[in-house]
Write a protein that holds these residues in place. Structure first.
Motif, mmCIF file in Angstrom:
data_model
loop_
_atom_site.group_PDB
_atom_site.id
_atom_site.type_symbol
_atom_site.label_atom_id
_atom_site.label_comp_id
_atom_site.label_asym_id
_atom_site.label_seq_id
_atom_site.Cartn_x
_atom_site.Cartn_y
_atom_site.Cartn_z
ATOM 1 N N GLY A 101 36.390 -12.926 -0.985
ATOM 2 C CA GLY A 101 36.814 -13.752 -1.411
ATOM 3 C C GLY A 101 35.018 -14.284 -2.729
ATOM 4 O O GLY A 101 34.762 -12.958 -3.294
ATOM 5 N N TRP A 102 35.042 -14.659 -3.025
ATOM 6 C CA TRP A 102 33.873 -15.583 -3.384
ATOM 7 C C TRP A 102 32.187 -15.538 -2.626
ATOM 8 O O TRP A 102 30.823 -14.357 -3.624
ATOM 9 C CB TRP A 102 33.354 -16.928 -4.254
ATOM 10 N N MET A 103 32.749 -15.914 -1.261
ATOM 11 C CA MET A 103 31.125 -15.621 -0.721
ATOM 12 C C MET A 103 31.169 -14.023 -0.514
ATOM 13 O O MET A 103 29.556 -13.296 -0.265
ATOM 14 C CB MET A 103 31.815 -16.015 1.145
ATOM 15 N N TRP A 135 30.679 -11.812 -2.691
ATOM 16 C CA TRP A 135 30.455 -11.271 -4.141
ATOM 17 C C TRP A 135 29.212 -11.675 -4.291
ATOM 18 O O TRP A 135 27.792 -11.494 -4.550
ATOM 19 C CB TRP A 135 30.834 -11.786 -5.367
ATOM 20 N N LEU A 136 28.711 -13.303 -3.443
ATOM 21 C CA LEU A 136 27.811 -14.470 -3.857
ATOM 22 C C LEU A 136 26.151 -13.589 -3.340
ATOM 23 O O LEU A 136 25.502 -14.363 -3.629
ATOM 24 C CB LEU A 136 27.967 -15.897 -3.394
#
Length: 51
Positions: free
Chosen positions: A14-16, A18-19
């Motif tokens: 998820g977004w983690m 990519w972060l």
């Protein structure tokens, strides 16, 4: 092959996913920039001491 595996892992997190790599690259870039700034300022101070 390694790149596709990495993108698949990042996509599944998820977004983690990519972060975290972006945060690591940002911190690495800031560290390199501060090292270059330190080396440049120490080189100038040594030249000022000689004159």
């Amino acid at each position: 092959m390694l790149t596709t595996d990495c993108f698949a892992l990042m996509g599944s997190m998820g977004w983690m996913g990519w972060l975290m790599p972006l945060a690591v690259l940002l911190l690495l870039g800031l560290g390199i920039a501060s090292l270059v700034k330190y080396l440049a300022s120490s080189r100038h101070s040594h030249q000022d001491d000689r004159s």
